[in-house]
Design a protein around this motif. Structure first.
Motif, PDB file in Angstrom:
ATOM      1  N   LEU A   4       0.850  -1.208  -0.131  1.00  0.00           N
ATOM      2  CA  LEU A   4      -0.049   0.005  -0.041  1.00  0.00           C
ATOM      3  C   LEU A   4       0.861   1.259  -0.304  1.00  0.00           C
ATOM      4  O   LEU A   4       1.736   1.481   0.943  1.00  0.00           O
ATOM      5  CB  LEU A   4      -0.989  -0.051   1.144  1.00  0.00           C
ATOM      6  CG  LEU A   4      -1.748   1.368   1.436  1.00  0.00           C
ATOM      7  CD1 LEU A   4      -2.555   1.564   0.012  1.00  0.00           C
ATOM      8  CD2 LEU A   4      -2.641   1.225   2.608  1.00  0.00           C
ATOM      9  N   GLN A   5       0.811   2.014  -0.993  1.00  0.00           N
ATOM     10  CA  GLN A   5       1.643   3.323  -1.205  1.00  0.00           C
ATOM     11  C   GLN A   5       0.807   4.480  -1.167  1.00  0.00           C
ATOM     12  O   GLN A   5      -0.061   4.597  -1.978  1.00  0.00           O
ATOM     13  CB  GLN A   5       2.497   2.938  -2.575  1.00  0.00           C
ATOM     14  CG  GLN A   5       3.119   1.688  -2.807  1.00  0.00           C
ATOM     15  CD  GLN A   5       4.476   2.066  -2.210  1.00  0.00           C
ATOM     16  OE1 GLN A   5       5.283   3.073  -2.398  1.00  0.00           O
ATOM     17  NE2 GLN A   5       5.023   0.931  -1.554  1.00  0.00           N
ATOM     18  N   ALA A  21       2.211   8.311 -11.493  1.00  0.00           N
ATOM     19  CA  ALA A  21       3.292   7.780 -12.071  1.00  0.00           C
ATOM     20  C   ALA A  21       3.850   6.867 -11.479  1.00  0.00           C
ATOM     21  O   ALA A  21       4.523   6.080 -12.113  1.00  0.00           O
ATOM     22  CB  ALA A  21       4.302   9.148 -12.084  1.00  0.00           C
ATOM     23  N   LEU A  22       3.652   6.966 -10.121  1.00  0.00           N
ATOM     24  CA  LEU A  22       4.177   5.794  -9.184  1.00  0.00           C
ATOM     25  C   LEU A  22       3.294   4.758  -9.293  1.00  0.00           C
ATOM     26  O   LEU A  22       4.076   3.483  -9.643  1.00  0.00           O
ATOM     27  CB  LEU A  22       3.910   6.114  -7.947  1.00  0.00           C
ATOM     28  CG  LEU A  22       4.409   5.115  -6.459  1.00  0.00           C
ATOM     29  CD1 LEU A  22       5.977   4.948  -6.688  1.00  0.00           C
ATOM     30  CD2 LEU A  22       3.969   5.755  -5.242  1.00  0.00           C
ATOM     31  N   ALA A  23       2.020   4.516  -9.711  1.00  0.00           N
ATOM     32  CA  ALA A  23       1.466   3.600 -10.034  1.00  0.00           C
ATOM     33  C   ALA A  23       1.686   2.721 -11.367  1.00  0.00           C
ATOM     34  O   ALA A  23       1.939   1.434 -11.697  1.00  0.00           O
ATOM     35  CB  ALA A  23      -0.248   3.839 -10.170  1.00  0.00           C
ATOM     36  N   LEU A  34      -3.590  -0.881  -8.462  1.00  0.00           N
ATOM     37  CA  LEU A  34      -4.730  -0.188  -8.296  1.00  0.00           C
ATOM     38  C   LEU A  34      -4.704   1.052  -7.779  1.00  0.00           C
ATOM     39  O   LEU A  34      -3.767   1.284  -6.787  1.00  0.00           O
ATOM     40  CB  LEU A  34      -5.796  -0.994  -7.289  1.00  0.00           C
ATOM     41  CG  LEU A  34      -7.013  -0.243  -6.997  1.00  0.00           C
ATOM     42  CD1 LEU A  34      -7.772  -0.150  -8.357  1.00  0.00           C
ATOM     43  CD2 LEU A  34      -7.878  -0.861  -5.798  1.00  0.00           C
ATOM     44  N   LEU A  35      -5.056   2.210  -8.594  1.00  0.00           N
ATOM     45  CA  LEU A  35      -4.659   3.732  -8.179  1.00  0.00           C
ATOM     46  C   LEU A  35      -6.079   4.114  -7.765  1.00  0.00           C
ATOM     47  O   LEU A  35      -7.026   4.184  -8.252  1.00  0.00           O
ATOM     48  CB  LEU A  35      -4.372   4.443  -9.394  1.00  0.00           C
ATOM     49  CG  LEU A  35      -4.089   5.927  -9.010  1.00  0.00           C
ATOM     50  CD1 LEU A  35      -2.961   6.325  -8.123  1.00  0.00           C
ATOM     51  CD2 LEU A  35      -3.561   6.635 -10.603  1.00  0.00           C
ATOM     52  N   LEU A 312       7.680  10.464 -16.198  1.00  0.00           N
ATOM     53  CA  LEU A 312       7.999  10.376 -14.634  1.00  0.00           C
ATOM     54  C   LEU A 312       8.099   9.053 -14.127  1.00  0.00           C
ATOM     55  O   LEU A 312       9.054   8.769 -13.306  1.00  0.00           O
ATOM     56  CB  LEU A 312       6.876  11.242 -13.884  1.00  0.00           C
ATOM     57  CG  LEU A 312       6.685  12.647 -14.383  1.00  0.00           C
ATOM     58  CD1 LEU A 312       5.621  13.303 -13.861  1.00  0.00           C
ATOM     59  CD2 LEU A 312       8.257  13.473 -14.078  1.00  0.00           C
ATOM     60  N   ALA A 313       7.018   8.119 -14.645  1.00  0.00           N
ATOM     61  CA  ALA A 313       7.357   6.638 -14.137  1.00  0.00           C
ATOM     62  C   ALA A 313       8.753   6.115 -14.524  1.00  0.00           C
ATOM     63  O   ALA A 313       9.356   5.405 -13.631  1.00  0.00           O
ATOM     64  CB  ALA A 313       6.078   5.826 -14.984  1.00  0.00           C
ATOM     65  N   ALA A 314       9.030   6.521 -15.669  1.00  0.00           N
ATOM     66  CA  ALA A 314      10.568   5.925 -15.977  1.00  0.00           C
ATOM     67  C   ALA A 314      11.426   6.343 -15.212  1.00  0.00           C
ATOM     68  O   ALA A 314      12.583   5.640 -14.572  1.00  0.00           O
ATOM     69  CB  ALA A 314      10.606   6.182 -17.587  1.00  0.00           C
ATOM     70  N   THR A 315      11.484   7.739 -14.685  1.00  0.00           N
ATOM     71  CA  THR A 315      12.328   8.232 -13.955  1.00  0.00           C
ATOM     72  C   THR A 315      12.552   7.244 -12.513  1.00  0.00           C
ATOM     73  O   THR A 315      13.578   6.980 -11.905  1.00  0.00           O
ATOM     74  CB  THR A 315      11.896   9.693 -13.757  1.00  0.00           C
ATOM     75  OG1 THR A 315      12.295  10.448 -15.217  1.00  0.00           O
ATOM     76  CG2 THR A 315      13.046  10.485 -12.731  1.00  0.00           C
ATOM     77  N   LEU A 316      11.274   7.407 -11.908  1.00  0.00           N
ATOM     78  CA  LEU A 316      11.072   6.640 -10.596  1.00  0.00           C
ATOM     79  C   LEU A 316      11.756   4.963 -10.811  1.00  0.00           C
ATOM     80  O   LEU A 316      12.233   4.607  -9.920  1.00  0.00           O
ATOM     81  CB  LEU A 316       9.507   6.557 -10.297  1.00  0.00           C
ATOM     82  CG  LEU A 316       8.919   7.840  -9.842  1.00  0.00           C
ATOM     83  CD1 LEU A 316       7.339   7.563  -9.892  1.00  0.00           C
ATOM     84  CD2 LEU A 316       9.805   8.140  -8.610  1.00  0.00           C
TER      85      LEU A 316
END
Length: 321
Positions: A4-5, A21-23, A34-35, A312-316
């Protein structure tokens, strides 16, 4: 990574964008994420350029590697109907209560009930398993309320558990808190490299720690690029700048020419740039004192769209998510 984030942050820091982006980042390599949205703003639907989300889990994106991102906009009233059906088998009677306004009345006189329903639905998704005993989702990402309200929002189940000593409400609150205060959960705070958001982040971390809630990482959003390799020179002569501008084709070096006219504006911009860099370094130092992992996401000058979210997801992912 905790399953759970929870993503919070001061208003204006791009909290919903970072959660989305995190999802996407967590869904990479075939995972299911799940977002969850709990504030009723339909921010997730806007980011993913889709129609308003109903009170049901709906696939909204495919991540690199074949992973899937689902989204859910939790409605407190409908969550209460689910709760009444689950624990009291009210069924049609619950729907009748809604028509009479009883649900609005209940969540108004006891605001904590609304937060219990919202967090409870997210925690149910975390615990849910399919017929083979596998988790329905590898990760659940919650776009949570702002930093100023996040501790009370997450900790309200403790308050409800204290009021209801026995029965389904007590059991539900305890079950939720077992998830929220365990290693299954991480609460991340989004900030900018500015004094007010950083201070609110520091205060938020202190409140979360005091309440025994697990703090994850600091996500610094909208970080502008560094334009110079070193500090701005302070002893550059105006005539030298004018000559360099002239060599670059920006007018002749004669007195009063275009090159000379550009010198003062350039020096002003350089001073503003140096001031910004110094301020950002001060804020980085403040965040470093928290002893938490810090990740930075670049400022997207073209705005946020689907391509920006994937970027942004790729950066994370590159930073270890």
């Amino acid at each position: 990574m905790s399953r759970l984030q929870v993503v919070s942050g001061k208003g204006g820091t791009g909290k919903t964008t970072v959660a989305a982006a995190l999802a996407l980042a967590l869904a990479t390599e075939g995972k299911r994420t799940l977002l969850v949205e709990v504030e009723g703003r339909q921010g997730i639907a806007q980011l993913f350029e889709t129609e308003a989300l109903p009170y049901e889990e709906r696939k909204i994106a495919v991540a690199p590697g074949g992973g899937e991102v689902y989204a859910l906009a939790i409605d407190a009233e409908l969550a209460l109907l689910d709760y009444l059906q689950m624990f009291y088998r009210l069924g049609g009677a619950g729907r009748a209560l809604r028509k009479l306004g009883a649900i609005d009345f209940a969540t108004t006189i006891a605001p904590g009930v609304r937060d219990v329903l919202l967090t409870g639905k997210a925690c149910e998704a975390v615990r849910r398993k399919d017929k083979r005993g596998r988790y329905a989702y590898d990760y659940v990402v919650m776009d949570a309320p702002p930093t100023g309200r996040i501790t009370r929002f997450l900790n309200v189940n403790d308050e409800v558990a204290g009021l209801a000593k026995i029965g389904p409400i007590h059991n539900q609150a305890q079950a939720v808190m077992r998830v929220l205060k365990s290693a299954e959960t991480s609460v991340h705070l989004v900030t900018l490299l500015e004094e007010m958001p950083v201070q609110e982040t520091i205060d938020g971390v202190a409140e979360l720690r005091s309440a025994g809630l697990p703090v994850g990482r600091i996500l610094v959003n909208m970080v502008r690029p560094t334009l110079l390799d070193g500090p701005v020179p302070q002893d550059v002569k105006k005539t030298a700048i004018a000559k360099e501008l002239s060599r670059a084709g920006l007018g002749g070096a004669r007195k009063g020419g275009l090159a000379e006219q550009l010198v003062e504006p350039l020096l002003e911009q350089a001073a503003e740039y140096a001031e910004r860099i110094a301020l950002e370094e001060e804020q980085r130092a403040e965040l470093a004192r928290l002893g938490l992992p810090v990740q930075e996401l670049e400022f997207l000058s073209e705005g946020i769209d689907l391509a920006g979210l994937y970027r942004l997801a790729a950066t994370l992912r590159r930073q270890g998510v």
